[in-house]
Design an enzyme around this catalytic site. Structure first.
Site, short mmCIF file in Angstrom:
data_model
loop_
_atom_site.label_atom_id
_atom_site.label_comp_id
_atom_site.label_asym_id
_atom_site.label_seq_id
_atom_site.Cartn_x
_atom_site.Cartn_y
_atom_site.Cartn_z
N SER A 6 0.87 -1.18 0.00
CA SER A 6 0.00 0.00 0.00
C SER A 6 0.90 1.23 0.00
CB SER A 6 -0.96 -0.01 1.19
OG SER A 6 -0.26 -0.24 2.39
N GLU A 8 1.09 5.48 0.64
CA GLU A 8 0.44 6.62 1.30
C GLU A 8 0.87 7.94 0.63
OE1 GLU A 8 0.33 6.56 5.63
OE2 GLU A 8 0.90 8.67 5.64
N ASP A 99 -2.84 15.00 15.37
CA ASP A 99 -2.10 15.97 16.20
C ASP A 99 -2.47 17.36 15.75
OD1 ASP A 99 -0.39 14.24 17.71
OD2 ASP A 99 0.72 13.87 15.86
N PHE A 206 11.20 14.96 10.73
CA PHE A 206 10.02 14.10 10.95
C PHE A 206 10.24 13.18 12.14
CE2 PHE A 206 8.36 13.88 6.30
CZ PHE A 206 7.92 15.19 6.42
N HIS A 256 3.66 -1.07 3.87
CA HIS A 256 2.96 0.20 3.60
C HIS A 256 4.05 1.27 3.44
CE1 HIS A 256 -0.27 3.26 4.03
NE2 HIS A 256 0.62 3.95 4.74
C1 LIG Z 1 0.03 4.89 9.74
C2 LIG Z 1 -0.13 6.28 10.30
C3 LIG Z 1 -0.89 7.20 9.59
C4 LIG Z 1 -1.06 8.51 10.10
N1 LIG Z 1 -1.82 9.40 9.38
C5 LIG Z 1 -2.07 10.63 9.89
C6 LIG Z 1 -2.94 11.55 9.24
O1 LIG Z 1 -3.45 11.27 8.15
N2 LIG Z 1 -3.20 12.73 9.83
C7 LIG Z 1 -2.66 13.05 11.05
O2 LIG Z 1 -2.95 14.15 11.56
N3 LIG Z 1 -1.82 12.22 11.70
C8 LIG Z 1 -1.52 11.01 11.16
N4 LIG Z 1 -0.70 10.14 11.82
C9 LIG Z 1 -0.07 10.58 13.09
C10 LIG Z 1 -0.99 10.33 14.30
O3 LIG Z 1 -2.15 11.10 14.18
C11 LIG Z 1 -0.21 10.73 15.55
O4 LIG Z 1 0.82 9.81 15.79
C12 LIG Z 1 -1.05 10.97 16.78
O5 LIG Z 1 -0.22 11.60 17.77
C13 LIG Z 1 -1.60 9.71 17.43
O6 LIG Z 1 -2.59 9.18 16.68
P1 LIG Z 1 -3.20 7.74 17.09
O7 LIG Z 1 -4.33 7.51 16.19
O8 LIG Z 1 -2.13 6.72 17.13
O9 LIG Z 1 -3.71 8.09 18.56
P2 LIG Z 1 -4.12 7.23 19.82
O10 LIG Z 1 -4.20 5.78 19.53
O11 LIG Z 1 -5.33 7.90 20.37
O12 LIG Z 1 -2.88 7.44 20.80
C14 LIG Z 1 -2.42 8.75 21.10
C15 LIG Z 1 -1.67 8.74 22.42
O13 LIG Z 1 -2.60 8.56 23.49
C16 LIG Z 1 -2.27 7.41 24.26
N5 LIG Z 1 -3.55 6.78 24.61
C17 LIG Z 1 -4.44 6.19 23.80
N6 LIG Z 1 -5.52 5.77 24.49
C18 LIG Z 1 -5.32 6.14 25.78
C19 LIG Z 1 -6.05 6.03 26.98
N7 LIG Z 1 -7.25 5.44 26.99
N8 LIG Z 1 -5.54 6.55 28.10
C20 LIG Z 1 -4.32 7.16 28.13
N9 LIG Z 1 -3.57 7.30 27.00
C21 LIG Z 1 -4.06 6.80 25.86
C22 LIG Z 1 -1.40 6.54 23.36
O14 LIG Z 1 -0.52 5.72 24.10
C23 LIG Z 1 -0.65 7.61 22.58
O15 LIG Z 1 0.43 8.10 23.33
C24 LIG Z 1 -0.47 8.86 11.35
C25 LIG Z 1 0.31 7.92 12.04
C26 LIG Z 1 0.50 6.65 11.51
C27 LIG Z 1 1.34 5.67 12.27
#
Ligand SMILES: Cc1cc2nc3c(=O)[nH]c(=O)nc-3n(C[C@H](O)[C@H](O)[C@H](O)COP(=O)(O)OP(=O)(O)OC[C@H]3O[C@@H](n4cnc5c(N)ncnc54)[C@H](O)[C@@H]3O)c2cc1C
Length: 279
Positions: A6, A8, A99, A206, A256
């Site tokens: 895939s 991106e 973020d 990054f 990916h």
């Molecule tokens: C494959 C991939 C694609 C991405 N694409 C984008 C994009 O298109 N746009 C963008 O803005 N960003 C993108 N990102 C970056 C991502 O948004 C950031 O890394 C963001 O900081 C975390 O997103 P997440 O979905 O992993 O968050 P989460 O899974 O919500 O985690 C965020 C943080 O909160 C903590 N956490 C989660 N649940 C809990 C809980 N219940 N209690 C306490 N702590 C908790 C986790 O340990 C982590 O430190 C991407 C990252 C990856 C790996």
């Protein structure tokens, strides 16, 4: 053995950029990707560009995954956008927290990506294949590696179908993470995210932001090349191809690529793996 692939992309800001990206996609389609994905600016800042690019990919005959970040969003806005994506024929989402740039209050009705995954399942059942992010080298805001693994488990138990990792250069970090996930009975595919190396300043910027570790020996060599782009690319190709070889040999289910909207570096790695364009 050729694994599913895939690619991106991020949405472009200008019509000229969109034209260039179309050409890049055509080059990469030769590798018959399982899907291509388009990132989404947290807070909905790239809504039109992201959805537009996803629509184009589908029209070009390739499956498209729309990244979807929930930070700052409300249930109503998410519901509306899910309906929009469904009407476009989108079947695959990458469900993320996102973020916000510093200085923005998070606000919104979703704290974590797991809240988004749960909400999407409640609203749309099995309509979408849901990918989530995971972090073999630990998310930079996580309280601890164990807490981050538990956060990943929560996303999977909330209904994620598969995961894509943040990029990394240490295969050991990936294999350990997969082992730890399996020990928690999380059996979704965990697909390594691969960052081709084309520029050392960009990579270091990054990596500092997302918490991906550049091994010292890689960092020092990249720094030693200065502005010599050809040497950076040649060394980057070696490093990333060898990483992919180890991931494939160790049982990664797919790869990916974070293409950075460029075809050459990704295609270079795939050629090194002996994976060529398919008729
Ligand atoms: C494959 C991939 C694609 C991405 N694409 C984008 C994009 O298109 N746009 C963008 O803005 N960003 C993108 N990102 C970056 C991502 O948004 C950031 O890394 C963001 O900081 C975390 O997103 P997440 O979905 O992993 O968050 P989460 O899974 O919500 O985690 C965020 C943080 O909160 C903590 N956490 C989660 N649940 C809990 C809980 N219940 N209690 C306490 N702590 C908790 C986790 O340990 C982590 O430190 C991407 C990252 C990856 C790996």
């Amino acid at each position: 053995m050729v694994l599913p692939l895939s690619f991106e992309f991020f949405p472009t800001k200008t019509p000229e950029g969109a034209v260039k990206l179309r050409a890049v996609r055509q080059q990469l389609y030769a590798m018959k990707p399982e899907f291509c994905s388009v990132t989404y600016g947290a807070g909905g800042s790239t809504h039109d560009g992201t959805f537009g690019a996803v629509r184009e990919i589908l029209t070009e005959g390739t499956d498209a995954a729309c990244h979807f970040s929930c930070i700052g969003a409300t249930r109503d806005t998410v519901r509306t956008q899910l309906a929009e994506l469904k009407a476009m024929g989108v079947k695959r989402l990458v469900a993320l927290r996102g973020d916000l740039p510093s200085g923005y209050g998070a606000g919104g009705e979703f704290l974590y990506a797991s809240d988004l995954v749960r909400f999407i399942r409640e609203e749309t059942g099995r309509e979408f294949h849901l990918e989530v992010a995971c972090y073999p080298e630990v998310h930079p805001q996580a309280r601890s590696p164990e807490a981050d693994l538990q956060a990943f488990a929560t996303k999977v138990r909330a209904g994620a179908d598969s995961a894509i990792t943040q990029y990394f250069f240490s295969p050991e970090a990936y294999f350990r993470f997969v082992d730890e996930a399996r020990a928690l009975k999380l059996d979704v595919p965990i697909v390594p995210g691969i960052m081709p190396i084309t520029s050392s300043t960009q990579l270091m910027r990054f990596s500092d932001a997302c918490g991906a570790e550049i091994p010292r020996w890689v960092r020092l060599r990249l720094q030693s090349f200065g502005d010599d782009v050809d040497s950076i690319k040649a060394f980057g190709l070696d490093v990333v191809s060898q990483l992919c070889e180890r991931l494939v040999a160790g049982g990664a289910p797919a790869l990916h690529f974070y293409t950075m909207n460029q075809a050459a570096a990704t295609l270079g790695v795939l050629q090194r793996l002996g994976w060529h364009a398919q008729p």
